[in-house]
Design a protein around this motif. Sequence first.
Motif, PDB file in Angstrom:
ATOM      1  N   ASP A   1      71.225  23.143  44.212  1.00  0.00           N
ATOM      2  CA  ASP A   1      71.013  24.401  43.499  1.00  0.00           C
ATOM      3  C   ASP A   1      69.724  25.078  43.947  1.00  0.00           C
ATOM      4  O   ASP A   1      69.039  24.615  44.860  1.00  0.00           O
ATOM      5  CB  ASP A   1      71.068  24.194  41.981  1.00  0.00           C
ATOM      6  CG  ASP A   1      69.902  23.373  41.420  1.00  0.00           C
ATOM      7  OD1 ASP A   1      68.859  23.263  42.086  1.00  0.00           O
ATOM      8  OD2 ASP A   1      70.052  22.837  40.308  1.00  0.00           O
ATOM      9  N   ARG A   2      69.399  26.184  43.298  1.00  0.00           N
ATOM     10  CA  ARG A   2      68.274  27.023  43.733  1.00  0.00           C
ATOM     11  C   ARG A   2      66.928  26.314  43.656  1.00  0.00           C
ATOM     12  O   ARG A   2      65.972  26.713  44.325  1.00  0.00           O
ATOM     13  CB  ARG A   2      68.227  28.314  42.915  1.00  0.00           C
ATOM     14  CG  ARG A   2      67.918  28.115  41.458  1.00  0.00           C
ATOM     15  CD  ARG A   2      67.735  29.456  40.740  1.00  0.00           C
ATOM     16  NE  ARG A   2      68.969  30.208  40.684  1.00  0.00           N
ATOM     17  CZ  ARG A   2      69.068  31.504  41.012  1.00  0.00           C
ATOM     18  NH1 ARG A   2      68.010  32.168  41.413  1.00  0.00           N
ATOM     19  NH2 ARG A   2      70.217  32.135  40.914  1.00  0.00           N
TER      20      ARG A   2
ATOM     21  N   THR B   1      79.093  28.210  49.977  1.00  0.00           N
ATOM     22  CA  THR B   1      79.070  28.443  48.536  1.00  0.00           C
ATOM     23  C   THR B   1      79.622  27.242  47.775  1.00  0.00           C
ATOM     24  O   THR B   1      79.363  27.097  46.576  1.00  0.00           O
ATOM     25  CB  THR B   1      79.889  29.691  48.178  1.00  0.00           C
ATOM     26  OG1 THR B   1      81.209  29.577  48.755  1.00  0.00           O
ATOM     27  CG2 THR B   1      79.224  30.941  48.726  1.00  0.00           C
TER      28      THR B   1
ATOM     29  N   GLU C   1      75.017  27.729  41.982  1.00  0.00           N
ATOM     30  CA  GLU C   1      74.064  28.241  40.992  1.00  0.00           C
ATOM     31  C   GLU C   1      73.442  27.111  40.189  1.00  0.00           C
ATOM     32  O   GLU C   1      72.242  27.080  39.948  1.00  0.00           O
ATOM     33  CB  GLU C   1      74.777  29.217  40.055  1.00  0.00           C
ATOM     34  CG  GLU C   1      73.912  29.812  38.967  1.00  0.00           C
ATOM     35  CD  GLU C   1      72.956  30.872  39.477  1.00  0.00           C
ATOM     36  OE1 GLU C   1      71.881  31.026  38.870  1.00  0.00           O
ATOM     37  OE2 GLU C   1      73.277  31.528  40.486  1.00  0.00           O
ATOM     38  N   GLN C   2      74.287  26.154  39.767  1.00  0.00           N
ATOM     39  CA  GLN C   2      73.801  25.003  39.016  1.00  0.00           C
ATOM     40  C   GLN C   2      74.655  23.799  39.384  1.00  0.00           C
ATOM     41  O   GLN C   2      75.881  23.858  39.337  1.00  0.00           O
ATOM     42  CB  GLN C   2      73.893  25.258  37.510  1.00  0.00           C
ATOM     43  CG  GLN C   2      73.334  24.128  36.654  1.00  0.00           C
ATOM     44  CD  GLN C   2      73.321  24.478  35.179  1.00  0.00           C
ATOM     45  OE1 GLN C   2      73.718  25.580  34.792  1.00  0.00           O
ATOM     46  NE2 GLN C   2      72.866  23.567  34.352  1.00  0.00           N
TER      47      GLN C   2
ATOM     48  N   GLU D   1      61.625  28.104  43.594  1.00  0.00           N
ATOM     49  CA  GLU D   1      62.991  28.442  43.986  1.00  0.00           C
ATOM     50  C   GLU D   1      63.083  28.474  45.506  1.00  0.00           C
ATOM     51  O   GLU D   1      62.162  28.928  46.193  1.00  0.00           O
ATOM     52  CB  GLU D   1      63.384  29.795  43.405  1.00  0.00           C
ATOM     53  CG  GLU D   1      64.821  30.197  43.719  1.00  0.00           C
ATOM     54  CD  GLU D   1      65.235  31.478  42.999  1.00  0.00           C
ATOM     55  OE1 GLU D   1      66.116  32.185  43.519  1.00  0.00           O
ATOM     56  OE2 GLU D   1      64.682  31.753  41.915  1.00  0.00           O
TER      57      GLU D   1
ATOM     58  N   THR E   1      75.725  31.268  50.127  1.00  0.00           N
ATOM     59  CA  THR E   1      74.932  30.708  49.035  1.00  0.00           C
ATOM     60  C   THR E   1      75.478  31.189  47.697  1.00  0.00           C
ATOM     61  O   THR E   1      75.776  32.382  47.534  1.00  0.00           O
ATOM     62  CB  THR E   1      73.456  31.130  49.175  1.00  0.00           C
ATOM     63  OG1 THR E   1      72.982  30.742  50.466  1.00  0.00           O
ATOM     64  CG2 THR E   1      72.589  30.473  48.111  1.00  0.00           C
TER      65      THR E   1
ATOM     66  N   TRP F   1      74.046  31.579  44.869  1.00  0.00           N
ATOM     67  CA  TRP F   1      73.117  32.304  43.997  1.00  0.00           C
ATOM     68  C   TRP F   1      72.488  33.427  44.809  1.00  0.00           C
ATOM     69  O   TRP F   1      72.726  33.539  46.029  1.00  0.00           O
ATOM     70  CB  TRP F   1      72.055  31.377  43.409  1.00  0.00           C
ATOM     71  CG  TRP F   1      71.054  30.827  44.396  1.00  0.00           C
ATOM     72  CD1 TRP F   1      69.922  31.437  44.854  1.00  0.00           C
ATOM     73  CD2 TRP F   1      71.106  29.555  45.065  1.00  0.00           C
ATOM     74  NE1 TRP F   1      69.254  30.623  45.750  1.00  0.00           N
ATOM     75  CE2 TRP F   1      69.963  29.464  45.883  1.00  0.00           C
ATOM     76  CE3 TRP F   1      72.000  28.483  45.030  1.00  0.00           C
ATOM     77  CZ2 TRP F   1      69.702  28.355  46.691  1.00  0.00           C
ATOM     78  CZ3 TRP F   1      71.743  27.374  45.821  1.00  0.00           C
ATOM     79  CH2 TRP F   1      70.598  27.311  46.631  1.00  0.00           C
ATOM     80  N   ASP F   2      71.714  34.255  44.169  1.00  0.00           N
ATOM     81  CA  ASP F   2      71.080  35.381  44.851  1.00  0.00           C
ATOM     82  C   ASP F   2      69.908  34.859  45.676  1.00  0.00           C
ATOM     83  O   ASP F   2      68.767  34.811  45.208  1.00  0.00           O
ATOM     84  CB  ASP F   2      70.615  36.412  43.813  1.00  0.00           C
ATOM     85  CG  ASP F   2      70.029  37.668  44.462  1.00  0.00           C
ATOM     86  OD1 ASP F   2      70.249  37.862  45.672  1.00  0.00           O
ATOM     87  OD2 ASP F   2      69.359  38.438  43.750  1.00  0.00           O
TER      88      ASP F   2
END
Length: 247
Positions: free
Chosen positions: A104-105, A148, A153-154, A198, A217, A219-220
């Motif tokens: 994750d991030r 992805t 994200e988590q 991050e 990815t 997340w942003d």
Amino acid sequence: MSYEADEMMSVEAARRLRDTTACFVGIGLPSTGANLARRTHNRELVLVYEAGAIGAKPPRLPLSIGDGMLGETADAIASVPEIFNYWVQPGRIEVGFLGAAQLDRFANINTTVVGDYADPKVRLPGAGGAPEIAASCGEVVVIVRQSTRTFVEQVDFITSVGHGDGPGARERLGLRGKGPTKVITDLGILEPHPETRELVLTHVHSGVTAEQARAATGWDLQVADALKTTQPPTAAELQALRELIAA
């Protein structure tokens, strides 16, 4: 010379070990990178394998952490409890290499389950020694292909703590090491932001764009203002790598 994405990852991993004394090595791309470093620019690098080999000098890539060749070429053999209780947990290993099924991030790693723990979609190999490596090695380098599916994200389960939920998380948990300092992928390199912790894209490999990395990815993904391009493998690095793989 032309090269594959996995070769770029292995070469970049080896470059991270230029000034390292001791490295905790897993199988796969981490082992390839560590053994390449010892063959090319860091002959004194001490390779430590989970099954107990200290200072292994394998003439070929080991098939597993229990490959007999590691014991035959090691400076010393220790029990698995000693490896972790004496070498890893007190922080005597400078760099640990880890892979990930999910990341994750904040560079938290999942190698346990995909989906709900009680009823998972996929049951993964599990933790092994990764939680201790992530907690106590001086720093951790993660080597993983970027998509992805993997960069989420988590994570569904935190097997190995990276930077938790952000600034101060490792300190609150009493973790000794710095945690992940670099994530090497087939697209580039990510590093934790010094304040937010991050992951930030700091390098792309030749021919790769920041947009490609962001698209891979979940997340942003933040991109460094001064985004750099990694140096492609040299002819000497590729020759040494291919000879290692072919041995």
